[in-house]
Scaffold this motif. Sequence first.
Motif, PDB file in Angstrom:
ATOM      1  N   UNK A 170      57.363   8.293  17.952  1.00  0.00           N
ATOM      2  CA  UNK A 170      57.817   9.112  19.071  1.00  0.00           C
ATOM      3  C   UNK A 170      57.516   8.436  20.406  1.00  0.00           C
ATOM      4  N   UNK A 171      56.309   7.847  20.540  1.00  0.00           N
ATOM      5  CA  UNK A 171      55.947   7.148  21.771  1.00  0.00           C
ATOM      6  C   UNK A 171      56.876   5.962  22.002  1.00  0.00           C
ATOM      7  N   UNK A 201      61.657   6.369  27.064  1.00  0.00           N
ATOM      8  CA  UNK A 201      62.324   5.394  27.927  1.00  0.00           C
ATOM      9  C   UNK A 201      61.503   5.028  29.157  1.00  0.00           C
ATOM     10  N   UNK A 202      60.481   5.805  29.492  1.00  0.00           N
ATOM     11  CA  UNK A 202      59.653   5.449  30.640  1.00  0.00           C
ATOM     12  C   UNK A 202      58.210   5.883  30.404  1.00  0.00           C
ATOM     13  N   UNK A 203      57.341   5.433  31.287  1.00  0.00           N
ATOM     14  CA  UNK A 203      55.904   5.652  31.111  1.00  0.00           C
ATOM     15  C   UNK A 203      55.538   7.127  31.171  1.00  0.00           C
ATOM     16  N   UNK A 204      56.162   7.868  32.069  1.00  0.00           N
ATOM     17  CA  UNK A 204      55.817   9.282  32.215  1.00  0.00           C
ATOM     18  C   UNK A 204      56.187  10.071  30.970  1.00  0.00           C
ATOM     19  N   UNK A 207      54.767  12.780  25.870  1.00  0.00           N
ATOM     20  CA  UNK A 207      54.981  12.837  24.425  1.00  0.00           C
ATOM     21  C   UNK A 207      53.650  12.773  23.687  1.00  0.00           C
ATOM     22  N   UNK A 208      52.795  11.843  24.072  1.00  0.00           N
ATOM     23  CA  UNK A 208      51.508  11.676  23.402  1.00  0.00           C
ATOM     24  C   UNK A 208      50.655  12.937  23.529  1.00  0.00           C
ATOM     25  N   UNK A 209      50.574  13.492  24.730  1.00  0.00           N
ATOM     26  CA  UNK A 209      49.728  14.663  24.933  1.00  0.00           C
ATOM     27  C   UNK A 209      50.283  15.888  24.220  1.00  0.00           C
ATOM     28  N   UNK A 210      51.593  16.053  24.242  1.00  0.00           N
ATOM     29  CA  UNK A 210      52.191  17.207  23.564  1.00  0.00           C
ATOM     30  C   UNK A 210      51.904  17.190  22.065  1.00  0.00           C
ATOM     31  N   UNK A 211      52.071  16.024  21.444  1.00  0.00           N
ATOM     32  CA  UNK A 211      51.842  15.921  20.001  1.00  0.00           C
ATOM     33  C   UNK A 211      50.362  16.094  19.673  1.00  0.00           C
ATOM     34  N   UNK A 212      49.492  15.483  20.449  1.00  0.00           N
ATOM     35  CA  UNK A 212      48.058  15.617  20.200  1.00  0.00           C
ATOM     36  C   UNK A 212      47.612  17.069  20.361  1.00  0.00           C
ATOM     37  N   UNK A 213      48.164  17.751  21.327  1.00  0.00           N
ATOM     38  CA  UNK A 213      47.771  19.137  21.588  1.00  0.00           C
ATOM     39  C   UNK A 213      48.331  20.094  20.539  1.00  0.00           C
ATOM     40  N   UNK A 214      49.586  19.899  20.151  1.00  0.00           N
ATOM     41  CA  UNK A 214      50.249  20.866  19.262  1.00  0.00           C
ATOM     42  C   UNK A 214      50.118  20.488  17.788  1.00  0.00           C
ATOM     43  N   UNK A 241      52.245   0.275  26.157  1.00  0.00           N
ATOM     44  CA  UNK A 241      53.428   0.858  26.785  1.00  0.00           C
ATOM     45  C   UNK A 241      53.330   0.873  28.297  1.00  0.00           C
ATOM     46  N   UNK A 242      52.159   1.240  28.831  1.00  0.00           N
ATOM     47  CA  UNK A 242      51.984   1.247  30.284  1.00  0.00           C
ATOM     48  C   UNK A 242      52.074  -0.161  30.854  1.00  0.00           C
ATOM     49  N   UNK A 243      51.494  -1.129  30.140  1.00  0.00           N
ATOM     50  CA  UNK A 243      51.541  -2.513  30.611  1.00  0.00           C
ATOM     51  C   UNK A 243      52.965  -3.042  30.612  1.00  0.00           C
ATOM     52  N   UNK A 244      53.711  -2.776  29.533  1.00  0.00           N
ATOM     53  CA  UNK A 244      55.103  -3.220  29.477  1.00  0.00           C
ATOM     54  C   UNK A 244      55.930  -2.554  30.568  1.00  0.00           C
ATOM     55  N   UNK A 245      55.648  -1.288  30.832  1.00  0.00           N
ATOM     56  CA  UNK A 245      56.364  -0.583  31.879  1.00  0.00           C
ATOM     57  C   UNK A 245      56.151  -1.242  33.228  1.00  0.00           C
ATOM     58  N   UNK A 246      54.898  -1.657  33.487  1.00  0.00           N
ATOM     59  CA  UNK A 246      54.612  -2.342  34.745  1.00  0.00           C
ATOM     60  C   UNK A 246      55.347  -3.677  34.823  1.00  0.00           C
TER      61      UNK A 246
END
Length: 445
Positions: A157-158, A162-165, A170-177, A312-317
């Motif tokens: 899913x991560x 298409x972008x960092x935000x 996505x990560x927080x929603x899945x971890x939380x739910x 992912x954050x590094x690639x986005x930068x």
Amino acid sequence: MISLNSIRDSFEGVIPSVIATTDPAGMPNISYLSHVYYVDERHVALSNQFFSKTAANVRSSGLATVMVVDGRSGAQHILDLTFRHSEENGELFERVASHLAVMSAKQGMANVMKLRSIDIYRVEDCRAIIPVAPLAEAPASSTSSPRLPLTANLANAIASQVDAEAMLDCALDVLHKQFAFPNVMILVPDDSGEKLTTIASRGYARFGIGSETPMGSGTIGIAASTRRPLRISDMRRGQRYASAVRAAFEAEDHTLRNPLPTLAEPLSQLAVPMLCRGRLTGVLFVESPNSFAFGHEDEDALLLVASQLAVGLTLSELERFDSRPPETRTASPTQPKQTSFAVRYFSADGSIFINNEYVIRGVPGRLLYTLLRQYLETRRSSFTNREIRRDTSLGLPDFKDNLETRLILLRRRLEEKAGPVRISRPERGHIELVVEGLPAIELMT
């Protein structure tokens, strides 16, 4: 011999262990141990802090006997130990030191309980103590669902974002739910490297975007500074830590008061550094009001998720840096509202206030000031990432500047404040400044 792996809950340090040794004359000595650390199936580690008599006896005989207690079920086991060696540095030493630093700070003994070394023992035997009365059945873990399938699905899913935000959400929603982690947050290091700033969260009464915690302090700060995961299974042995941190923060005479939205009395915490090529991009943090909320599988799962987020954050930068979006666009001429709002900007630390209410500081604060100033002077509202990176007044490094995370942080902080200024992202490489009224900017030194 009972497998050490089958009694891992006994090595969480929830209930103190007992160590027994004898001197050369056969006189026994018994002391309490705050923690016995699992190393592998045949070895454990004990922290060497106070026990001079125990240490002297071990040096003489090389033998010790330890009783460990399962904090969930109350089951007790006896370990017969043979001393192997001591370590004053290395991976295991740092892991033990990190855990001890959090727990000793919670008990107000951070300077007293400083780790000197760890002693490694070989486990010659492990046997159960037969209870006088049947033990109560251990409560079921709140995170009993298999972690590997969930982690694999989350990784996919991560990767599809298409972008960092969107990736962070996505990560927080899945971890939380789906993982059922009640409280989750992601923090990123600020431009000074001295603090960590909340960029996203789930499960708290407030999102806490822009809230800060010191690097090297508490579960989050220590995980970040040591670049190692840190898991605490039961924090009841000294709840003064959280209140002490808040009191120390509030004692500072400043108006930038934005504490983390953490639980008032957490019992379990797990902080995992987000690393890419050794560079800290953030910390993934979960906590719970229940003890033993996070196990070894949870730690392994979050290590994988944190690594993917860091990459992912590094690639986005890198993509933002290498891409060449169109040059600056000019906003369509619209008549702004005639109402004005006050903006105070402190150049010393980049902190910015709107209508006397603190918004943010550092690079995001300098960025917002620059955008508002240009809007006031030219009515421009559209800007590109490329020109922002070329603006030397923002203090961005030439490369790996974390601009993308700073933009996410600023946009979400403004959204949370629900004031007269917002930022939208109409397309890749562009940001749009949405202003309701005219900013009356006051520059403070």
